[in-house]
Enzyme design. Structure first.
Site, mmCIF file in Angstrom:
data_model
loop_
_atom_site.group_PDB
_atom_site.id
_atom_site.type_symbol
_atom_site.label_atom_id
_atom_site.label_comp_id
_atom_site.label_asym_id
_atom_site.label_seq_id
_atom_site.Cartn_x
_atom_site.Cartn_y
_atom_site.Cartn_z
ATOM 1 C CG HIS A 34 -1.869 -1.139 1.329
ATOM 2 N ND1 HIS A 34 -1.801 -2.087 2.313
ATOM 3 C CD2 HIS A 34 -2.928 -1.474 0.559
ATOM 4 C CE1 HIS A 34 -2.781 -2.962 2.160
ATOM 5 N NE2 HIS A 34 -3.482 -2.623 1.101
ATOM 6 C CB VAL A 176 5.508 -4.333 -2.610
ATOM 7 C CG1 VAL A 176 6.572 -4.370 -1.526
ATOM 8 C CG2 VAL A 176 5.524 -2.989 -3.327
HETATM 9 P P1 AMP Z 1 -6.526 -4.144 -0.425
HETATM 10 O O1 AMP Z 1 -6.330 -3.323 0.809
HETATM 11 O O2 AMP Z 1 -6.039 -5.539 -0.325
HETATM 12 O O3 AMP Z 1 -7.920 -4.020 -0.994
HETATM 13 O O4 AMP Z 1 -5.574 -3.471 -1.523
HETATM 14 C C1 AMP Z 1 -5.627 -2.097 -1.795
HETATM 15 C C2 AMP Z 1 -4.752 -1.820 -2.990
HETATM 16 O O5 AMP Z 1 -3.403 -2.224 -2.694
HETATM 17 C C3 AMP Z 1 -5.182 -2.587 -4.247
HETATM 18 O O6 AMP Z 1 -5.048 -1.734 -5.369
HETATM 19 C C4 AMP Z 1 -4.179 -3.718 -4.295
HETATM 20 O O7 AMP Z 1 -3.946 -4.196 -5.607
HETATM 21 C C5 AMP Z 1 -2.938 -3.057 -3.730
HETATM 22 N N1 AMP Z 1 -1.990 -4.039 -3.212
HETATM 23 C C6 AMP Z 1 -2.249 -5.070 -2.362
HETATM 24 N N2 AMP Z 1 -1.132 -5.791 -2.153
HETATM 25 C C7 AMP Z 1 -0.147 -5.211 -2.878
HETATM 26 C C8 AMP Z 1 1.246 -5.496 -3.074
HETATM 27 N N3 AMP Z 1 1.835 -6.534 -2.489
HETATM 28 N N4 AMP Z 1 1.961 -4.679 -3.877
HETATM 29 C C9 AMP Z 1 1.365 -3.615 -4.484
HETATM 30 N N5 AMP Z 1 0.062 -3.292 -4.347
HETATM 31 C C10 AMP Z 1 -0.682 -4.085 -3.544
#
Ligand code: AMP
Length: 277
Positions: A34, A176
């Site tokens: 994030h 990441v």
């Molecule tokens: P979430 O909180 O899981 O709904 O994710 C919020 C945002 O963070 C979404 O756009 C995800 O694709 C992104 N995201 C989650 N994990 C990662 C990661 N490991 N690397 C980059 N972006 C991520």
């Protein structure tokens, strides 16, 4: 850093110089993945623009037997992460702020949402599209940042923005990872020590497929499955090769073919993907 939880409060806010608000939508339990999206948002917004992070565990995108109630909600830690990353505004509404009790309108993308996670999680992308539409209306950003880890979600959001004419640029952030290759995810904390030790097999299998390309998708998928299944605790939900733009299955590996997998370790479902060719 402002923390806002209602739409009414949001309306009174300035959106940074030139109204350059850039939004990073999340469900909280923030990690370095994030934070990398927040950095991209800052680059795009500029020093005088505004970086907004929404934190909302969206009930609509969870299935009936899912982890909605147990999904982590570490509010103080999330605030600290945002403060340290230079976020200007956190929008953290309660579910009843976003969805009225008799809420009955949904936004549904009907093609890209069909396969991959869409088949395993019916209604999931309808929930995502509905809440993202609402966040786009409420926050009116000039751009929004999404992670490539959720590749299907990113493709669907791009389609939503195009089809419904949102004047919002969609920016993609690379995945990441932990040093051993496991993609960071708020759900990794559910893994037992044994599951955690085996989970990097996902990235290893994807990398091997990308490094030793076969022509046939069937053969590639067979070796990906074999490698992942060599981890005793892994249970494959799906492993597919699709076109990265239309997300339709491909029999042969071509430029911009995407290998995408979802794998259960116990009850925890992990996803990852890699571009082949
Ligand atoms: P979430 O909180 O899981 O709904 O994710 C919020 C945002 O963070 C979404 O756009 C995800 O694709 C992104 N995201 C989650 N994990 C990662 C990661 N490991 N690397 C980059 N972006 C991520």
């Amino acid at each position: 850093m402002k923390i806002i939880s209602t739409a009414v409060e949001l309306r009174g806010q300035s959106r940074g110089e030139g109204n350059r608000r850039v939004l990073v939508p999340t469900m909280g339990a923030l990690h370095a993945g994030h934070v990398s999206l927040i950095r991209l948002a800052r680059q795009y917004a500029g020093a005088e623009g505004e970086v907004a992070v929404s934190i909302f565990v969206n009930p609509l995108q969870f299935g009936p037997d899912s982890d909605f109630t147990h999904y982590p909600r570490p509010e103080a830690a999330d605030e600290e992460t945002c403060r340290a990353a230079g976020v200007d505004l956190i929008f953290r509404p309660l579910p009843n702020e976003i969805f009225a009790d008799d809420h009955s309108t949904y936004v549904e993308e009907t093609t890209l949402s069909e396969g991959l996670c869409g088949s395993s999680r019916p209604g999931h992308f309808r929930g995502v599209c509905t809440v993202v539409t609402k966040l786009f209306h409420l926050l009116a950003p000039v751009a929004a940042v999404f992670g490539e880890k959720d590749f299907q979600q990113l493709a669907i959001i791009r389609r939503l923005v195009r089809d419904l004419d949102f004047p919002i640029e969609i920016i993609a952030g690379p995945t990441v990872r932990e040093p051993d290759g496991l993609a960071l995810s708020s759900r990794n904390q559910y893994l037992s020590a044994e599951e955690r030790a085996q989970a990097p097999i996902i990235r290893a299998a994807l990398l091997r497929a990308a490094q030793s390309p076969e022509e046939s998708a069937r053969k590639t998928l067979a070796s990906v499955r074999e490698q992942i299944e060599s981890a005793p605790l892994a249970r494959i939900d799906y492993a597919e090769i699709v076109g990265a733009d239309d997300l339709q299955p491909r029999p042969t590996i071509e430029p911009r073919s995407l290998l995408a997998v979802a794998v259960f370790f116990g009850k925890t479902r992990l996803i990852d993907n890699i571009l082949l060719g």
